[in-house]
Design an enzyme around this catalytic site. Structure first.
Site, PDB file in Angstrom:
ATOM      1  N   PHE B  20      -2.421   5.231   3.104  1.00  0.00           N
ATOM      2  CA  PHE B  20      -1.903   4.629   1.873  1.00  0.00           C
ATOM      3  C   PHE B  20      -2.456   5.327   0.632  1.00  0.00           C
ATOM      4  O   PHE B  20      -3.499   5.970   0.693  1.00  0.00           O
ATOM      5  CB  PHE B  20      -2.249   3.137   1.837  1.00  0.00           C
ATOM      6  CG  PHE B  20      -1.545   2.364   2.924  1.00  0.00           C
ATOM      7  CD1 PHE B  20      -0.246   1.921   2.750  1.00  0.00           C
ATOM      8  CD2 PHE B  20      -2.177   2.114   4.132  1.00  0.00           C
ATOM      9  CE1 PHE B  20       0.407   1.226   3.752  1.00  0.00           C
ATOM     10  CE2 PHE B  20      -1.534   1.414   5.138  1.00  0.00           C
ATOM     11  CZ  PHE B  20      -0.233   0.969   4.951  1.00  0.00           C
ATOM     12  N   CYS B  21      -1.754   5.135  -0.488  1.00  0.00           N
ATOM     13  CA  CYS B  21      -2.146   5.707  -1.774  1.00  0.00           C
ATOM     14  C   CYS B  21      -3.592   5.333  -2.088  1.00  0.00           C
ATOM     15  O   CYS B  21      -3.927   4.161  -1.962  1.00  0.00           O
ATOM     16  CB  CYS B  21      -1.221   5.186  -2.881  1.00  0.00           C
ATOM     17  SG  CYS B  21      -1.646   5.721  -4.531  1.00  0.00           S
ATOM     18  N   PRO B  22      -4.451   6.247  -2.522  1.00  0.00           N
ATOM     19  CA  PRO B  22      -4.203   7.668  -2.772  1.00  0.00           C
ATOM     20  C   PRO B  22      -4.666   8.562  -1.617  1.00  0.00           C
ATOM     21  O   PRO B  22      -4.994   9.722  -1.847  1.00  0.00           O
ATOM     22  CB  PRO B  22      -5.058   7.921  -4.019  1.00  0.00           C
ATOM     23  CG  PRO B  22      -6.272   7.060  -3.784  1.00  0.00           C
ATOM     24  CD  PRO B  22      -5.810   5.862  -2.968  1.00  0.00           C
TER      25      PRO B  22
END
Lengths: 137, 83
Positions: B20-22
């Site tokens: 998942f981000c980042p």
């Protein structure tokens, strides 16, 4: 020289700490020095014996928010502590404990997770923040 | 060999799908630091932010975006390390 960013973490719930960790990682990726100051319940969450535990969510999360956060964690989202660890590897990120909060929670530096670089007072925090942005979470 | 103009020789592929981000960007940055100037790194990401974030980072960090490809269920961004 990239613009400095100072983050003051006050809340100790996992959602707010996750948001702060992601903001930190993004800034570090862009080469911005990030200075994190831990106060009150955020500092409590950085205790070595509690950092991996469940710190709850902000009240607005409710049951639906709890389920959404749990689903993302189950899908493999890195914890906020892990994201901060990666951000520190990646860039210039310093994490300091507020000395007043250390007294409030009756903590010694050895009680804190190694993510925390040291203890400082509020004046040192403002000096380190310089002319950069300050964000309070 | 006409394909090489659109699909350059990739030095290293990072499969950051499921991160998942980042996360994908952070994995890319790590690979760029470990690599040599001229290396071409492909990063696969299922995070919807990556196709916007990674090109912005690449430009800011002074590298070169060779391409951004939409694959089945993920994006593949190909970056050349320039410095």
């Amino acid at each position: 020289m990239e613009e400095r960013l100072a983050l003051v973490l006050f809340s100790g719930t996992d959602d707010k700490l996750q948001a702060a960790a992601v903001l930190t990682a993004g800034a570090a990726a862009l080469g911005r020095p990030v200075h994190i100051f831990l106060q009150y319940w955020a500092l409590d969450a950085f205790r070595a014996d509690r950092i991996a535990g469940d710190h709850g969510l902000a009240p607005e999360a409710g049951a639906e928010g709890r389920a959404a956060v749990d689903a993302l964690a189950k899908a493999g989202q890195a914890s906020w502590a892990e994201t901060l660890r990666q951000a520190k590897e990646l860039g210039d990120v310093r994490i300091e404990a507020c000395s007043l909060s250390m007294d409030l929670l009756d903590l010694e530096p050895s009680d804190l997770d190694p993510l925390v670089d040291g203890v400082e007072g509020v004046t040192a925090f403002w000096v380190n923040a310089g002319e950069g942005q300050v964000v309070f979470i | 060999m006409t394909e090489t103009t659109t699909e350059p020789t990739i030095t290293r592929t990072i499969d950051a799908r499921g991160s998942f981000c980042p996360g994908p960007l952070m994995e890319l940055i790590r690979a760029i630091r470990e690599g040599q100037v001229g290396d071409v790194i492909a990063v696969r990401s299922s995070d919807r932010g990556s196709k916007v974030d990674i090109p912005k980072w690449v430009e800011k960090a002074g590298h070169r975006l060779i391409g951004a490809f939409e694959r089945e269920g993920y994006d593949e961004l190909v970056v050349e390390k320039r410095r």
